[in-house]
Design a protein around this motif. Structure first.
Motif, short mmCIF file in Angstrom:
data_model
loop_
_atom_site.label_atom_id
_atom_site.label_comp_id
_atom_site.label_asym_id
_atom_site.label_seq_id
_atom_site.Cartn_x
_atom_site.Cartn_y
_atom_site.Cartn_z
N LEU A 141 0.81 -1.22 0.00
CA LEU A 141 0.00 0.00 0.00
C LEU A 141 0.84 1.27 0.00
CD1 LEU A 141 -2.77 -1.09 2.54
CD2 LEU A 141 -2.92 -1.00 0.05
N GLY A 142 2.16 1.12 -0.06
CA GLY A 142 3.03 2.29 -0.12
C GLY A 142 3.49 2.81 1.22
N ILE A 143 3.29 2.01 2.29
CA ILE A 143 3.73 2.38 3.63
C ILE A 143 4.99 1.58 3.96
CG2 ILE A 143 3.12 2.45 6.08
CD1 ILE A 143 0.16 2.52 5.16
N SER A 144 6.12 2.23 4.03
CA SER A 144 7.36 1.51 4.31
C SER A 144 7.47 1.19 5.79
CB SER A 144 8.58 2.32 3.84
OG SER A 144 8.70 3.51 4.58
N VAL A 145 8.11 0.08 6.09
CA VAL A 145 8.29 -0.36 7.48
C VAL A 145 9.78 -0.63 7.67
CG1 VAL A 145 7.71 -2.07 9.22
CG2 VAL A 145 5.99 -1.41 7.53
N ASN A 146 10.42 0.25 8.44
CA ASN A 146 11.86 0.15 8.64
C ASN A 146 12.18 0.52 10.09
OD1 ASN A 146 14.60 -0.10 8.09
ND2 ASN A 146 14.80 2.02 7.45
N PRO A 147 12.69 -0.45 10.86
CA PRO A 147 13.09 -1.80 10.43
C PRO A 147 11.90 -2.75 10.37
CG PRO A 147 13.48 -1.53 12.77
CD PRO A 147 12.97 -0.20 12.28
N ALA A 148 12.10 -3.86 9.67
CA ALA A 148 11.12 -4.94 9.75
C ALA A 148 11.10 -5.42 11.20
CB ALA A 148 11.51 -6.09 8.83
N PRO A 149 9.91 -5.61 11.78
CA PRO A 149 9.85 -5.97 13.21
C PRO A 149 10.54 -7.29 13.49
CG PRO A 149 7.70 -6.21 12.16
CD PRO A 149 8.58 -5.54 11.17
N PHE A 150 11.53 -7.25 14.37
CA PHE A 150 12.28 -8.43 14.77
C PHE A 150 11.79 -8.96 16.11
CE2 PHE A 150 16.51 -10.67 14.89
CZ PHE A 150 16.38 -11.26 13.63
N GLY A 151 10.98 -8.13 16.78
CA GLY A 151 10.39 -8.50 18.06
C GLY A 151 9.12 -7.70 18.26
N GLY A 152 8.33 -8.05 19.29
CA GLY A 152 7.08 -7.35 19.56
C GLY A 152 6.01 -7.73 18.56
N PHE A 153 4.92 -6.92 18.53
CA PHE A 153 3.88 -7.18 17.53
C PHE A 153 3.38 -5.88 16.90
CE2 PHE A 153 1.94 -7.89 21.82
CZ PHE A 153 1.08 -6.81 21.89
N TYR A 154 4.35 -5.05 16.47
CA TYR A 154 4.02 -3.79 15.83
C TYR A 154 4.83 -3.60 14.56
CZ TYR A 154 2.42 -2.89 20.60
OH TYR A 154 1.81 -2.99 21.82
#
Length: 415
Positions: A326-339
């Motif tokens: 959808l064009g929303i970047s996620v940086n960093p990719a979650p390595f822990g947690g749930f967000y």
């Protein structure tokens, strides 16, 4: 930065509603109810609480006896304190000579109470905290006025990384006596573990700076070589190393309604925490502590951690990949947690602001948390200016997958 404050009578200060509290208040004004399946709550800070494949059997009933009507000790039931100490020794300290005992553990009624007890014992000193981090730290770090909160900015262009050498320089350069952080991090999903975490503990030990670790997401790890993460694995002497850990049933056992939490650390700190509890909160409810005894064991904890990894990895991948689509970047990719810490900079200009996106999402019956709430500013000491995280939104994959799918569908429609 947007805040909803209560009207305070004369002699009382207004208390702001921040983070998830603000978000959920606004959602309720728009008609949100937890049981309404037309809504998707991607803003929630709690995991789904039902049965997961291969998870331990869920507790659905509690039997009380006359003794449960009594107060519990301020520092917790001795048998629960023993169980918590044994859990850390079995999971993280089998190769260490120094072991945790009940004197290294205090029980409290939830994480906020545990952290409040801790910060109430801090003297006139400098306390470091990271940006971004858990929204509730903002009021917590300003509540007692006995210490100076010092912000430490993490750089998005560096993937929010912070080396042990940077930690050393920050402690010495700013004269820090304590540092507070969530690990894994809420909201970015960044996780310090393995040799990196070992080096952090070594720096704390060498310099004598207390590190307070909020480990409430320590079962939510997506590394193949890590079932759960804790600084307890790298403490050499449990009564000398300045490492304090806060955790509980809320996230890692998925019982947020139980309000059972523990603080693990040197005996001298636990004594102070327990004394603070005598005037702050009075202790954790005895019935809930007795129920917790059924959960605080290595067998149950490890089974729960494996079940979480299996189910939440699927939800993580779904949310992460669809946000990117959808064009929303996620940086960093979650390595822990749930967000997922979503960067809106690639969206149309009218949706690049987290508060604007939040309002549009509410119109579509979807809840998210604007990123500016994680730009914590205790006591409003920093000048009012646009937040450095105003282009971010926190998306939760805590709810069941079908609710996440519903939220993505709603977001896609208004985009």
């Amino acid at each position: 930065m947007a805040r909803l404050t209560t009207n305070a009578p004369k002699g009382f200060r207004p208390v702001p509603r921040t983070g998830v509290i603000y978000v959920m208040t606004e959602a309720s004004r728009r008609g949100y109810q937890r049981t309404d399946t037309n809504w998707a709550n991607l803003g929630q800070g709690a995991p789904e609480t039902g049965h997961l494949p291969n998870s331990p059997e869920r507790i659905t009933s509690i039997v009380l006896d006359d003794s449960d009507n009594e107060y519990a000790p301020i520092d917790g039931l001795p048998e629960l304190r023993d169980a918590v100490a044994n859990l850390y020794n079995q999971r993280y300290r089998q190769k260490h000579k120094s072991k945790y005992r009940r004197e290294n553990v205090a029980i409290s009624a939830g994480g906020r109470i545990a952290l409040t007890r801790l910060v109430s014992t801090l003297g006139r000193t400098n306390v470091g905290h990271f940006l971004p981090d858990y929204t509730a730290y903002e009021e917590l770090l300003d509540a007692f006025g006995t210490f100076s909160p010092i912000p430490i900015l993490l750089d998005p262009s560096e993937n929010y990384s912070f080396s042990s050498e940077q930690l050393r320089k920050e402690i010495l350069g700013r004269g820090l006596s304590a540092i507070l952080l969530s690990n894994p991090c809420n909201p970015t999903g960044k996780m310090i573990y393995g040799s990196e975490l070992e080096q952090w503990v070594a720096v704390a030990r060498e310099i004598g700076c207390t590190i307070i670790l909020d480990e409430f997401y320590s079962h939510y790890t997506y590394a193949s070589d890590c079932l759960s993460v804790s600084a307890a694995a790298y403490v050499e002497d449990v009564n000398r190393d300045p490492i304090v850990i806060v955790d509980g049933l809320t996230k890692n056992w998925r019982y947020p309604g139980f309000r059972v939490c523990w603080t693990v650390g040197p005996e001298s700190i636990i004594e102070g925490v327990s004394s603070a509890g005598s005037f702050l909160d009075g202790g954790c409810a005895r019935p809930m502590q007795k129920v917790a005894l059924r959960l605080v064991s290595q067998d149950v904890a490890d089974k729960e951690a494996r079940a979480i990894k299996e189910t939440f990895s699927t939800k993580r991948d779904y949310l992460f990949n669809n946000l990117l689509r959808l064009g929303i970047s996620v940086n960093p990719a979650p390595f822990g947690g749930f967000y997922c810490w979503g960067d809106l900079s690639g969206l149309p200009k009218n949706l690049q602001n987290g508060m604007s996106f939040f309002e549009r999402a509410l119109d579509a019956k979807t809840i998210v948390v604007p990123g500016e709430f994680f730009d914590i500013n205790p006591g409003r000491r920093r000048a009012e200016r646009p937040s450095r995280f105003q282009n971010y939104v926190r998306f939760s994959f805590g709810p069941p997958l079908e609710e996440i799918e519903r939220g993505i569908s709603s977001i896609e429609k208004f985009l």
